[in-house]
Motif scaffolding. Structure first.
Motif, short mmCIF file in Angstrom:
data_model
loop_
_atom_site.label_atom_id
_atom_site.label_comp_id
_atom_site.label_asym_id
_atom_site.label_seq_id
_atom_site.Cartn_x
_atom_site.Cartn_y
_atom_site.Cartn_z
N PRO A 155 81.60 37.42 41.50
CA PRO A 155 81.65 38.54 41.13
C PRO A 155 82.02 39.79 42.01
N CYS A 156 82.55 40.87 41.28
CA CYS A 156 83.06 41.94 41.94
C CYS A 156 81.75 43.02 41.65
N ILE A 157 81.42 43.64 42.92
CA ILE A 157 80.28 44.52 42.84
C ILE A 157 80.73 46.08 43.47
N ARG A 158 82.13 46.13 43.26
CA ARG A 158 82.66 47.46 43.73
C ARG A 158 81.79 48.72 43.18
N LYS A 159 81.62 48.36 41.83
CA LYS A 159 81.41 49.54 41.03
C LYS A 159 79.94 50.06 41.24
N PHE A 160 79.25 49.46 42.14
CA PHE A 160 77.85 49.80 42.63
C PHE A 160 77.97 50.51 43.92
N GLY A 161 78.94 50.87 44.46
CA GLY A 161 79.11 51.74 45.64
C GLY A 161 78.55 51.06 46.82
N LEU A 162 78.20 49.94 47.18
CA LEU A 162 77.86 49.23 48.35
C LEU A 162 78.78 48.37 48.81
N SER A 163 78.85 48.34 50.29
CA SER A 163 79.95 47.30 50.68
C SER A 163 79.25 45.81 50.48
N SER A 164 79.71 44.76 50.38
CA SER A 164 79.35 43.49 50.09
C SER A 164 78.06 43.01 51.00
N ARG A 165 78.19 43.51 52.34
CA ARG A 165 77.18 43.26 53.11
C ARG A 165 76.00 44.02 52.79
N GLU A 166 76.13 45.22 52.61
CA GLU A 166 74.77 46.23 51.91
C GLU A 166 74.45 45.56 50.76
N PHE A 167 75.08 45.04 49.80
CA PHE A 167 74.66 44.62 48.44
C PHE A 167 73.65 43.21 48.69
N CYS A 168 74.11 42.48 49.43
CA CYS A 168 73.65 41.26 49.89
C CYS A 168 72.43 41.31 50.64
N THR A 169 72.46 42.41 51.59
CA THR A 169 71.26 42.54 52.45
C THR A 169 69.99 43.24 51.51
N ARG A 170 70.62 44.28 50.68
CA ARG A 170 69.36 44.69 49.89
C ARG A 170 68.91 43.85 48.58
N LEU A 171 69.79 42.77 48.19
CA LEU A 171 69.43 41.81 47.26
C LEU A 171 68.39 41.07 48.04
N LEU A 172 68.53 40.51 49.31
CA LEU A 172 67.88 39.79 49.93
C LEU A 172 66.46 40.31 50.39
N LYS A 173 66.30 41.68 50.85
CA LYS A 173 65.25 42.12 51.20
C LYS A 173 64.20 42.64 50.00
#
Ligand SMILES: Cc1ncc(COP(=O)(O)O)c(C=O)c1O
Length: 396
Positions: free
Chosen positions: A333-351
């Motif tokens: 999936p494309c997560i561009r519209k949420f304004g986070l980088s891929s890594r930030e998105f994954c790290t926040r989802l994880l934490k």
């Protein structure tokens, strides 16, 4: 050497192969260091079926151990297994191979990749890699002395390969094109027409096609068209495949390469010195897996197919854009519209939600703005993962 020299050598850093030193660490591994340190994670991270190897395969392997099959085998693999593989390639994908000299049993498709690169590349030869791509391709090209040349797929183009861009990447140094379809990570595959165009291009420029078709069985809404079955392609294509995915046999490390006799002979020569033979117990298991594949593979593939729909429709329902994957068990999936980088998105989802998915950038820079989710998890876990994603994006 004086004693002081000897003792100082234990503390200094050793000089390693320069190509190795220049390789970036695997983006997946790096991220999973974080995952390993945490408990109670729902992981859509690892590209591994959640099924254990079917019972008949495990039982047959135990039977062969009991009867004492514990030796080396022929370098190319047990002939009975090579015959099964040749039969499988003919019946399932329409390509005939001589099991004596056109099939090599490898330690996972991974080893087939390594051997094929080392067999065909001379220093400085270029191999085209299509990104986002499986993490091993560029490093394997580089470690074999080659130069990876990247062709990038774009979301806006449905992650379809632009043949004009592929052609533009060919230079006088190009030796091979690495293909992977259905794709890890995008889940995209090739139509018959696309396969034919790629084959024609390879013929025009006299290139070798290394076609990693490990997810071939997991092709959902169309047929899988084997690259070697395309006009003009058979004698310039090494098909890589294996048992890890559709046969749920990751830990057995069983794969195979099928191709023209001279290329297989080259790969076998390296194999003779570096591996001797693939483990006999795994080869025996693979024989049983192929013989009884109708009993096991279709129902696992159908389960992945159902999860695919549930998961991707679930992503869309919570406002995350995602192409419907055509194969494998990955959604991208494309997560561009949420304004986070891929890594930030994954790290926040994880934490914040304890859900592990992989940053798209692990598969090349073109993966920025995407995450890879392996839907090789139970329905309940997929529902929980969707819930966690919904919670996260609700806070962004
Ligand atoms: C595209 C692709 N090729 C090869 C492999 C490695 O497969 P094996 O377990 O057979 O070495 C993987 C594993 O994730 C993969 O995704």
């Amino acid at each position: 050497m004086s004693p002081s020299h000897r003792s100082s050598s234990t503390t200094r850093a050793h000089r390693l192969n320069e190509t190795l030193v220049a390789l970036p660490p695997s983006g997946i591994r790096e991220f999973f260091e974080l995952v390993i340190a945490m408990d109670d994670i729902i992981s859509l991270g690892v590209g591994e079926p959640d099924f254990v190897t079917p019972w008949n395969v495990r039982e047959y392997a135990m039977f062969t151990l009991e009867r004492g099959d514990t030796s080396y085998t022929s370098n190319k693999g047990i002939l009975a297994l090579r015959r099964e593989i040749a039969g499988y390639m003919a019946h399932r994908f329409g390509v005939t191979y001589d099991p004596e000299n056109e099939v090599l049993v490898t330690v996972g498709a991974s080893q087939g990749l390594d051997l094929s690169m080392r067999a065909i590349l001379n220093p400085g030869d270029e191999a085209i890699v299509i990104e986002p791509s499986y993490v091993a391709y560029k490093p394997m090209v580089a470690l074999a002395g080659g130069v990876p040349v990247v062709v990038t797929l774009r979301y806006e183009n449905n992650f379809r390969l632009d043949l004009a861009e592929l052609r533009a990447a060919v230079t006088p140094r190009t030796r091979a094109i690495l293909l992977n379809y259905p794709s890890n990570p995008t889940g995209g595959t090739f139509t018959k027409e696309e396969c034919r165009h790629i084959a024609a291009l390879a013929e025009e420029y006299d290139l070798i096609l290394i076609s990693d078709e490990i997810y071939a069985e997991m092709t959902y809404d169309q047929e899988h068209y084997c690259m070697a079955d395309q006009p003009g392609a058979r004698d310039r294509t090494i098909v890589l495949n294996g048992f890890s995915k559709a046969f749920a046999m990751t830990g057995w490390r069983m794969g195979f390469a099928a191709g023209p006799a001279d290329l297989i002979a080259g790969m076998t020569k390296i194999f003779q010195y570096s591996m001797l033979s693939a483990p006999i117990m795994s080869q025996n298991a693979a024989i049983e897996a192929l013989r009884k594949r109708h009993q096991n593979v279709p129902h696992m593939v159908e389960t992945f197919n159902q999860r695919r729909r549930l998961f991707v429709e679930g992503l869309r329902a919570i406002g995350i854009d995602c192409h419907m994957p055509e194969g494998a068990f990955y959604a991208y999936p494309c997560i561009r519209k949420f304004g986070l980088s891929s890594r930030e998105f994954c790290t926040r989802l994880l934490k914040e939600e304890r859900i592990a998915v992989v940053p798209g950038t692990a598969f090349g820079p073109a993966g920025e703005g995407f995450v890879r989710c392996a839907y090789a998890a139970g329905f309940q876990e997929l529902e929980q993962a969707l819930e966690g994603m919904k919670n996260l994006i609700g806070r962004l």
